[in-house]
Enzyme design. Structure first.
Site, PDB file in Angstrom:
ATOM      1  N   ASN A   1       0.865  -1.202   0.203  1.00 22.78           N
ATOM      2  CA  ASN A   1       0.107   0.114  -0.017  1.00 22.78           C
ATOM      3  C   ASN A   1       0.777   1.366  -0.089  1.00 22.78           C
ATOM      4  O   ASN A   1       0.460   1.986  -0.647  1.00 22.78           O
ATOM      5  CB  ASN A   1      -1.080  -0.165   1.014  1.00 22.78           C
TER       6      ASN A   1
ATOM      7  N   GLU B   1       3.783  -4.722  12.251  1.00 23.37           N
ATOM      8  CA  GLU B   1       2.952  -3.785  12.216  1.00 23.37           C
ATOM      9  C   GLU B   1       1.621  -4.245  11.268  1.00 23.37           C
ATOM     10  O   GLU B   1       1.865  -4.583  10.054  1.00 23.37           O
ATOM     11  CB  GLU B   1       3.563  -2.570  11.441  1.00 23.37           C
TER      12      GLU B   1
ATOM     13  N   CYS C   1      -3.214   1.325   6.432  1.00 22.72           N
ATOM     14  CA  CYS C   1      -3.567   0.705   7.723  1.00 22.72           C
ATOM     15  C   CYS C   1      -4.152   1.633   8.644  1.00 22.72           C
ATOM     16  O   CYS C   1      -5.160   1.300   9.473  1.00 22.72           O
ATOM     17  CB  CYS C   1      -2.457   0.076   8.403  1.00 22.72           C
TER      18      CYS C   1
ATOM     19  N   GLU D   1       7.857   0.819  16.702  1.00 22.26           N
ATOM     20  CA  GLU D   1       8.927   1.219  16.116  1.00 22.26           C
ATOM     21  C   GLU D   1       8.654   2.705  15.994  1.00 22.26           C
ATOM     22  O   GLU D   1       7.757   3.376  16.508  1.00 22.26           O
ATOM     23  CB  GLU D   1       8.674   0.727  14.584  1.00 22.26           C
TER      24      GLU D   1
HETATM   25  P1  NAD Z   1      -0.051  -9.419   3.397  1.00 23.25           P
HETATM   26  O1  NAD Z   1      -0.014  -9.655   4.768  1.00 23.25           O
HETATM   27  O2  NAD Z   1      -0.760 -10.191   2.320  1.00 23.25           O
HETATM   28  O3  NAD Z   1       1.413  -9.328   2.811  1.00 23.25           O
HETATM   29  C1  NAD Z   1       2.440  -8.503   3.134  1.00 23.25           C
HETATM   30  C2  NAD Z   1       3.682  -9.057   2.898  1.00 23.25           C
HETATM   31  O4  NAD Z   1       3.915 -10.410   3.621  1.00 23.25           O
HETATM   32  C3  NAD Z   1       4.102  -9.488   1.246  1.00 23.25           C
HETATM   33  O5  NAD Z   1       5.189  -9.141   1.100  1.00 23.25           O
HETATM   34  C4  NAD Z   1       3.634 -10.859   1.182  1.00 23.25           C
HETATM   35  O6  NAD Z   1       4.187 -11.581   0.177  1.00 23.25           O
HETATM   36  C5  NAD Z   1       4.334 -11.556   2.479  1.00 23.25           C
HETATM   37  N1  NAD Z   1       3.717 -12.797   2.865  1.00 23.25           N
HETATM   38  C6  NAD Z   1       2.275 -13.205   2.856  1.00 23.25           C
HETATM   39  N2  NAD Z   1       2.339 -14.384   3.469  1.00 23.25           N
HETATM   40  C7  NAD Z   1       3.552 -14.667   4.032  1.00 23.25           C
HETATM   41  C8  NAD Z   1       4.237 -15.891   4.645  1.00 23.25           C
HETATM   42  N3  NAD Z   1       3.267 -16.874   5.164  1.00 23.25           N
HETATM   43  N4  NAD Z   1       5.506 -15.907   5.092  1.00 23.25           N
HETATM   44  C9  NAD Z   1       6.163 -14.727   5.027  1.00 23.25           C
HETATM   45  N5  NAD Z   1       5.711 -13.497   4.088  1.00 23.25           N
HETATM   46  C10 NAD Z   1       4.535 -13.546   3.820  1.00 23.25           C
HETATM   47  O7  NAD Z   1      -0.585  -7.580   3.384  1.00 23.25           O
HETATM   48  P2  NAD Z   1      -0.928  -6.777   2.196  1.00 23.25           P
HETATM   49  O8  NAD Z   1      -1.991  -7.347   1.558  1.00 23.25           O
HETATM   50  O9  NAD Z   1       0.376  -6.463   1.315  1.00 23.25           O
HETATM   51  O10 NAD Z   1      -1.070  -5.665   2.985  1.00 23.25           O
HETATM   52  C11 NAD Z   1      -2.318  -5.030   3.451  1.00 23.25           C
HETATM   53  C12 NAD Z   1      -2.591  -5.292   4.969  1.00 23.25           C
HETATM   54  O11 NAD Z   1      -1.208  -4.495   5.676  1.00 23.25           O
HETATM   55  C13 NAD Z   1      -3.516  -4.611   5.548  1.00 23.25           C
HETATM   56  O12 NAD Z   1      -3.987  -5.688   6.659  1.00 23.25           O
HETATM   57  C14 NAD Z   1      -3.052  -3.388   6.135  1.00 23.25           C
HETATM   58  O13 NAD Z   1      -3.822  -3.087   7.452  1.00 23.25           O
HETATM   59  C15 NAD Z   1      -1.724  -3.989   6.633  1.00 23.25           C
HETATM   60  N6  NAD Z   1      -0.634  -2.878   6.920  1.00 23.25           N
HETATM   61  C16 NAD Z   1      -0.516  -2.598   8.137  1.00 23.25           C
HETATM   62  C17 NAD Z   1       0.301  -1.598   8.523  1.00 23.25           C
HETATM   63  C18 NAD Z   1       0.689  -0.882   9.908  1.00 23.25           C
HETATM   64  O14 NAD Z   1       1.642  -0.167   9.993  1.00 23.25           O
HETATM   65  N7  NAD Z   1       0.283  -1.648  10.921  1.00 23.25           N
HETATM   66  C19 NAD Z   1       0.831  -0.658   7.316  1.00 23.25           C
HETATM   67  C20 NAD Z   1       0.580  -0.937   6.118  1.00 23.25           C
HETATM   68  C21 NAD Z   1      -0.136  -2.087   5.810  1.00 23.25           C
HETATM   69  O1  6OD Z   2       3.688   6.689   8.968  1.00 24.13           O
HETATM   70  C1  6OD Z   2       4.335   5.532   9.232  1.00 24.13           C
HETATM   71  O2  6OD Z   2       5.582   5.419   9.892  1.00 24.13           O
HETATM   72  C2  6OD Z   2       3.776   4.297   9.205  1.00 24.13           C
HETATM   73  N1  6OD Z   2       4.231   3.137   9.390  1.00 24.13           N
HETATM   74  C3  6OD Z   2       2.529   4.390   8.333  1.00 24.13           C
HETATM   75  C4  6OD Z   2       1.917   3.069   7.992  1.00 24.13           C
HETATM   76  C5  6OD Z   2       0.728   3.215   7.423  1.00 24.13           C
HETATM   77  C6  6OD Z   2       0.142   2.036   7.149  1.00 24.13           C
HETATM   78  O3  6OD Z   2      -0.560   1.869   5.858  1.00 24.13           O
END
Ligand code: NAD
Ligand code: 6OD
Length: 492
Positions: free
Chosen positions: A161, A260, A294, A473
């Site tokens: 994202n 995260e 997120c 972090e």
């Molecule tokens: P995802 O969990 O599907 O994938 C994230 C990464 O993990 C990708 O590189 C993927 O290839 C890898 N991955 C998937 N399964 C794996 C496994 N079993 N072992 C190792 N690696 C694996 O997430 P996404 O669809 O790419 O992103 C969207 C999600 O991320 C949403 O739930 C969003 O809320 C969350 N997100 C959280 C934050 C935060 O800061 N808390 C920030 C951005 C996105």
């Molecule tokens: O601003 C940041 O440092 C951070 N980790 C944002 C996360 C956004 C989620 O999509």
């Protein structure tokens, strides 16, 4: 030096030990705006991951270990300079990979990547030269001092994202602490992590300090990395379910993790708020990056006195968004990342209707007169009328959508906002400062914004409670995670 748009975008390779490395298996990288193939990406096999981890280990013990904090910090500033030098290239690569509006990539994603390197370079220098490296409590008959060491080889796994922003948010502090990294960017957005390798070369980072392996999660690159015994820690951003799978996978080799994860964030809008500011703030908090942040608020609670006018106002905001081509400056709403993600979001649009929601606006796919019909656009969508127990209120959708509910008292709003297994962020809108503090302190989340949203100071703790993550972090929290104290006790 390969020109990114000329070569790498067409063939995106792994980057191991300072070299771009091809392979036999490739997968397609699609432009979400029209579904066309923009690149073929080399999938790293287990041997590639092994090679990258070994290269990172050699680099950890080589020249990189001899470079002091001052010099490390100055090289990280040079990485930031190198990103700035290629600013347009990074912007174009991020826009092509994600479909996000060019205005967003140029104002948020790429400048934040630059800031991530600069902030952690400065922080490690200041704190390292003062107290970060040594902690010396006043012992009566012993001198204790703790020396901070890098964790070692850090595996960095990131989502699609905010690809470069989130990757550098982890890579910069990891390198600042003297670690080496093997990064696995999302299979949906492999471009900017690869382009960053050129910036690392420019900045004079030794070969093997920064390695990139491309591929998928389970049974592929992601899992090879988490299971590898030569990886000392995993830092991950992505879905909560993926975090759980990674936790299982790292258990055998007992690696520290920083997670995260997902969110189902709430906004609370009190009747005494500055109405126009709250409306603009919430329009961003719901629709920015097509809701694929997120921190986005999919649950909006509005005090009953202003409920109808607020719903009407947010509807107007949603309907004014322009789902244009990502490369056009006027576009403020891009497509979703993939056909699969669009299907998921549309399934929630259908579910909301089945659960009895009242549709205020959107709910489907916009119609175009060009190739955007082959892209992954959905309409910005607002619902009201769902019970708090509905799946659409409980589960993360990760699209440009929110549900708005009315509340009558502060206590009721707090209870509804906290009624979730997630705990990432909250946003409160009020002109009563006392109330702002009072409500913020009761939010069960990692970060609460008052009269703003996604306003970041990179020194502050960032992370989530509950299903939203493990650890924090940001600032010293990052430096603490990416290093390990070795306490030395000398009897006097
Ligand atoms: P995802 O969990 O599907 O994938 C994230 C990464 O993990 C990708 O590189 C993927 O290839 C890898 N991955 C998937 N399964 C794996 C496994 N079993 N072992 C190792 N690696 C694996 O997430 P996404 O669809 O790419 O992103 C969207 C999600 O991320 C949403 O739930 C969003 O809320 C969350 N997100 C959280 C934050 C935060 O800061 N808390 C920030 C951005 C996105
Ligand atoms: O601003 C940041 O440092 C951070 N980790 C944002 C996360 C956004 C989620 O999509």
């Amino acid at each position: 030096m390969p020109s990114f748009l000329g070569d790498l975008v067409k063939r995106i390779q792994n980057y191991i030990d300072g070299r771009f490395v091809g392979g036999r298996r490739e997968f397609a990288d699609l432009n979400p705006a029209d579904g066309t193939v923009i690149a073929q990406v080399t999938e790293a096999c287990e041997a590639h991951v092994d090679e990258a981890v070994h290269a990172a280990r050699r680099a950890l013990l080589g020249e990189w270990a001899q470079i002091g904090i001052r010099e490390r910090a100055s090289r990280l500033h040079r990485v930031a300079d190198a990103i700035e030098k290629r600013f347009d290239c990074f912007v174009q690569a991020e826009v092509a990979d994600t479909g996000k509006p060019i205005s967003l990539a140029s104002k948020l994603d790429i400048p934040r990547a630059v800031a991530n390197f600069r902030v952690f370079a400065d922080l490690v220098k200041i704190s390292g030269l003062e107290s970060f490296q040594t902690e010396t409590p006043d012992g009566a008959n012993a001198l204790n001092y703790a020396v901070r060491k890098p964790l070692g080889v850090v595996g960095v796994i990131t989502p699609w994202n905010l690809p470069l922003l989130l990757l550098t948010w982890k890579v910069a502090p990891a390198l600042a602490c003297g670690n080496t990294v093997v990064v696995k960017p999302s299979e949906e957005t492999p471009a900017t992590a690869t382009l960053l390798a050129e910036a690392m070369q420019d900045a004079g980072l030794p070969n093997g300090v920064y390695n990139v392996v491309h591929g998928f999660g389970p049974g592929s690159t992601g899992e090879f990395l988490t299971q590898h015994p030569g990886v000392d820690a995993i830092t991950f951003t992505g879905e909560s379910r993926t975090g759980a799978a990674i936790m299982k996978s790292v258990a055998a080799t007992v690696k520290p993790v920083s997670f995260e994860l997902g969110g189902k964030n709430a906004a609370i809008v009190f009747a005494d708020c500055n109405f126009d500011e709250a409306l603009s703030g919430l329009s961003d908090a719901v629709f920015l990056n097509t809701g694929q942040v997120c921190l986005c608020c999919e649950r909006v609670y509005v005090e009953r006195k202003i409920f109808s006018s607020f719903v009407e106002g947010l509807k107007r905001k949603a309907e004014s968004l322009n789902p244009g081509w990502p490369n056009h400056e006027q576009t403020d709403l891009g497509p979703l990342i993939s056909a699969q993600h669009r299907d998921k979001v549309l399934s929630y649009y259908r579910l909301a209707q089945e659960e009895g929601a009242h549709l205020i606006t959107g709910g489907g796919i916009p119609k175009f007169s060009d190739n955007r019909n082959h892209g992954f656009y959905v309409q910005p969508t607002i619902y009201t009328g769902l019970p708090e127990s509905a799946r659409c209120i409980k589960e993360e959708i990760f699209g440009p959508v929110c549900h708005i509910a009315a509340f009558d008292s502060e206590e009721e709003a707090i209870a509804m906002a906290n009624d979730t297994k997630y705990g990432l962020a909250a946003s409160i809108w009020t002109s009563n400062l006392k109330r702002g503090h009072r409500v913020a302190q009761q939010m069960k989340v990692g970060i609460t914004w008052v009269n703003c949203w996604f306003l970041r100071d990179l020194r502050t703790p960032f992370g989530g409670a509950g299903l939203s993550g493990i650890g924090r972090e940001g600032g010293m929290h990052s430096l603490n995670f990416y290093s390990e104290p070795n306490n030395i006790c000398i009897r006097l």
